[in-house]
Design a protein around this motif. Sequence first.
Motif, PDB file in Angstrom:
ATOM      1  N   ALA A 189      85.037  72.498  49.282  1.00 19.96           N
ATOM      2  CA  ALA A 189      85.798  73.830  49.521  1.00 19.96           C
ATOM      3  C   ALA A 189      86.374  74.099  50.979  1.00 19.96           C
ATOM      4  O   ALA A 189      86.568  74.488  51.141  1.00 19.96           O
ATOM      5  CB  ALA A 189      84.523  74.621  48.990  1.00 19.96           C
ATOM      6  N   ILE A 242      88.645  76.521  43.125  1.00 19.25           N
ATOM      7  CA  ILE A 242      87.520  77.079  43.697  1.00 19.25           C
ATOM      8  C   ILE A 242      88.664  78.858  44.413  1.00 19.25           C
ATOM      9  O   ILE A 242      88.089  79.743  43.926  1.00 19.25           O
ATOM     10  CB  ILE A 242      87.944  76.555  45.268  1.00 19.25           C
ATOM     11  CG1 ILE A 242      86.716  75.245  45.357  1.00 19.25           C
ATOM     12  CG2 ILE A 242      87.365  76.884  46.609  1.00 19.25           C
ATOM     13  CD1 ILE A 242      86.961  73.664  46.328  1.00 19.25           C
ATOM     14  N   TYR A 281      86.175  71.163  52.692  1.00 20.60           N
ATOM     15  CA  TYR A 281      87.470  70.465  53.451  1.00 20.60           C
ATOM     16  C   TYR A 281      88.540  70.527  53.380  1.00 20.60           C
ATOM     17  O   TYR A 281      89.796  70.879  54.317  1.00 20.60           O
ATOM     18  CB  TYR A 281      87.206  68.914  52.459  1.00 20.60           C
ATOM     19  CG  TYR A 281      88.668  68.180  52.866  1.00 20.60           C
ATOM     20  CD1 TYR A 281      88.299  67.440  53.811  1.00 20.60           C
ATOM     21  CD2 TYR A 281      88.739  67.940  51.544  1.00 20.60           C
ATOM     22  CE1 TYR A 281      89.810  66.306  54.249  1.00 20.60           C
ATOM     23  CE2 TYR A 281      90.278  66.850  51.763  1.00 20.60           C
ATOM     24  CZ  TYR A 281      90.427  66.724  53.056  1.00 20.60           C
ATOM     25  OH  TYR A 281      91.159  65.526  53.058  1.00 20.60           O
ATOM     26  N   ILE A 282      88.976  71.783  52.101  1.00 20.47           N
ATOM     27  CA  ILE A 282      90.140  71.783  51.668  1.00 20.47           C
ATOM     28  C   ILE A 282      90.680  73.273  52.438  1.00 20.47           C
ATOM     29  O   ILE A 282      91.841  73.019  53.118  1.00 20.47           O
ATOM     30  CB  ILE A 282      89.916  72.395  50.595  1.00 20.47           C
ATOM     31  CG1 ILE A 282      90.388  71.191  49.660  1.00 20.47           C
ATOM     32  CG2 ILE A 282      91.741  73.549  49.831  1.00 20.47           C
ATOM     33  CD1 ILE A 282      90.194  71.914  47.806  1.00 20.47           C
ATOM     34  N   ARG A 283      89.326  74.379  53.146  1.00 17.44           N
ATOM     35  CA  ARG A 283      90.021  75.481  53.891  1.00 17.44           C
ATOM     36  C   ARG A 283      90.469  74.482  54.804  1.00 17.44           C
ATOM     37  O   ARG A 283      91.159  75.303  55.534  1.00 17.44           O
ATOM     38  CB  ARG A 283      88.405  76.284  53.725  1.00 17.44           C
ATOM     39  CG  ARG A 283      88.364  76.902  54.869  1.00 17.44           C
ATOM     40  CD  ARG A 283      89.709  78.331  54.907  1.00 17.44           C
ATOM     41  NE  ARG A 283      89.971  79.047  56.463  1.00 17.44           N
ATOM     42  CZ  ARG A 283      89.967  78.813  57.284  1.00 17.44           C
ATOM     43  NH1 ARG A 283      90.502  77.999  57.286  1.00 17.44           N
ATOM     44  NH2 ARG A 283      89.708  79.882  58.051  1.00 17.44           N
ATOM     45  N   PHE A 284      89.896  73.525  55.111  1.00 18.07           N
ATOM     46  CA  PHE A 284      90.236  73.116  57.143  1.00 18.07           C
ATOM     47  C   PHE A 284      91.030  72.243  56.685  1.00 18.07           C
ATOM     48  O   PHE A 284      91.247  71.545  58.308  1.00 18.07           O
ATOM     49  CB  PHE A 284      88.899  72.823  57.875  1.00 18.07           C
ATOM     50  CG  PHE A 284      87.712  74.509  58.001  1.00 18.07           C
ATOM     51  CD1 PHE A 284      89.001  75.489  59.226  1.00 18.07           C
ATOM     52  CD2 PHE A 284      86.977  74.613  57.890  1.00 18.07           C
ATOM     53  CE1 PHE A 284      87.440  76.727  59.053  1.00 18.07           C
ATOM     54  CE2 PHE A 284      86.522  75.825  57.645  1.00 18.07           C
ATOM     55  CZ  PHE A 284      86.043  76.549  58.666  1.00 18.07           C
ATOM     56  N   ALA A 285      91.418  71.774  56.379  1.00 16.46           N
ATOM     57  CA  ALA A 285      92.292  70.696  56.146  1.00 16.46           C
ATOM     58  C   ALA A 285      93.726  70.411  56.917  1.00 16.46           C
ATOM     59  O   ALA A 285      93.567  69.677  57.828  1.00 16.46           O
ATOM     60  CB  ALA A 285      92.953  70.238  54.825  1.00 16.46           C
ATOM     61  N   ASN A 341      95.606  73.715  51.296  1.00 17.79           N
ATOM     62  CA  ASN A 341      95.650  74.789  50.889  1.00 17.79           C
ATOM     63  C   ASN A 341      96.415  76.126  51.617  1.00 17.79           C
ATOM     64  O   ASN A 341      95.677  76.895  51.354  1.00 17.79           O
ATOM     65  CB  ASN A 341      94.016  75.315  52.883  1.00 17.79           C
ATOM     66  CG  ASN A 341      94.813  74.342  54.006  1.00 17.79           C
ATOM     67  OD1 ASN A 341      96.166  74.259  54.658  1.00 17.79           O
ATOM     68  ND2 ASN A 341      94.356  74.205  55.591  1.00 17.79           N
ATOM     69  N   GLY A 395      95.766  67.137  53.094  1.00 18.75           N
ATOM     70  CA  GLY A 395      94.585  66.673  53.811  1.00 18.75           C
ATOM     71  C   GLY A 395      94.169  65.320  54.754  1.00 18.75           C
ATOM     72  O   GLY A 395      95.322  64.795  54.368  1.00 18.75           O
ATOM     73  N   PRO A 396      93.736  65.184  55.951  1.00 18.91           N
ATOM     74  CA  PRO A 396      93.224  64.378  57.130  1.00 18.91           C
ATOM     75  C   PRO A 396      93.305  63.266  56.252  1.00 18.91           C
ATOM     76  O   PRO A 396      93.021  62.370  56.780  1.00 18.91           O
ATOM     77  CB  PRO A 396      93.403  64.917  57.922  1.00 18.91           C
ATOM     78  CG  PRO A 396      92.201  66.066  57.619  1.00 18.91           C
ATOM     79  CD  PRO A 396      93.210  66.694  56.557  1.00 18.91           C
TER      80      PRO A 396
END
Lengths: 249, 249
Positions: free
Chosen positions: B237, A240, B239-243, A179, A221-222
């Motif tokens: 979107a 995106i 998931y990636i934003r808050f990864a 991100n 990510g996690p």
Amino acid sequence: MEYFYSNAISDNTITLSQEESHHCINVLRHKSGDIINVCGGDGTLYKCEIISATSKGVNARILSAEGGYDHQHYRLRMCVAPTKNIDRFEWFLEKATEMGVDRITPLLCDHSERKVLKTERARKIVLSAAKQSLKRVLPQVDELTGFADVIAQTAGNPNDYELKYIAFCDPDYLKSEINTIISENTPLPADVTIMIGPEGDFSPKEIQTAIQAGYTPLSLGPARLRTETAALVSVAALYIRFASFSRQK
Amino acid sequence: MEYFYSNAISDNTITLSQEESHHCINVLRHKSGDIINVCGGDGTLYKCEIISATSKGVNARILSAEGGYDHQHYRLRMCVAPTKNIDRFEWFLEKATEMGVDRITPLLCDHSERKVLKTERARKIVLSAAKQSLKRVLPQVDELTGFADVIAQTAGNPNDYELKYIAFCDPDYLKSEINTIISENTPLPADVTIMIGPEGDFSPKEIQTAIQAGYTPLSLGPARLRTETAALVSVAALYIRFASFSRQK
């Protein structure tokens, strides 16, 4: 809009492949004199008149050509180890094509469980997805390529307009977060290459080799993602990030 | 880490379903006295001792409980019209679970080609994906629900911590772009609901109804995406934003 793909162009004439000719003549019932649209596969759209039509091959005269279609603000090359269950890799091929990818290189890695790939079948899936989603640029699908060969092709430190990432699980590395690399505060990259390993992940030696070749470790990510999901998340992230930019084209 | 799901908890004892019991006893060969981990499905992880074990049902005594696992910085409800080809919807179920979703509501719309859905099969796919990706929160899968009923459940103007979107193709609407709603400059939402229509898209009446109910029109970018791909892009979107936020948990 209905159209076909062909890059077999000479003397102002385009020839369709046997498969595309079959689709054009036997399925869509086109005949000599019909006007069809043909994508060169490079973003150029040709308006053509069919001059000879058999299911073996269609020849069409180019009447006009327009370029710059479906331009993305980045060129994305995904190097992905095909999954043991080929359905999962084929699903990735379709989804990546829908969202936008320029080149897909099936990777053969130290831990690869799948060591063979039917490239022609992979290309058919990509062609079908590209037509279904009206893509004017046909993604290139390479033959299954050894990890070291891809490194050799892409070695060298990236410049400001180039990003090269390798995604893997080992938590002992400092990584860029997906991100943050797609943050609007990050300059627009021109070329992005992302490597996704097999079910067994990249080997420590492959990770070291990639880093020495200028690749940055990447965190997706996690979540614990399957190979094809990790690859999908990577393609989705760039799609995106540049969605509204692409729209302006 | 190996674990099981069950929310059948009473008097400090957890009972596994027949399916989970079979997996525990016949597949993993657990027996009385063994210590197992059980997810309540709400993010709580229980360490338990098996007190009775038959493939019909496993009873285990709770020794300890820890909450707050797998917390996401948002709660995501995806309302998606199942695809005519059910494989496509089932791919979405698996991938959404891997990336993180809290609730999936199969939508029945004016243009739905698929009017029936085997909810139990959908739940099995989600359970399997949740275990494979080590999710501690089991996504809820609703029965196939009519569009109007979902609107009734979710009507009302969203507050600052709630986002409600409906994605559709009609270009005549001003829409929020997927990349701006997940921008780091956008406040963190607590609850996000996104509606994705069937192959034939939402009807004009459905779009109007949703907007009147406080939904914002959403653009998923310039690409022509299949239903399940549009749904995946939405989940990806967030998931990636808050990864990296999730990672901090």
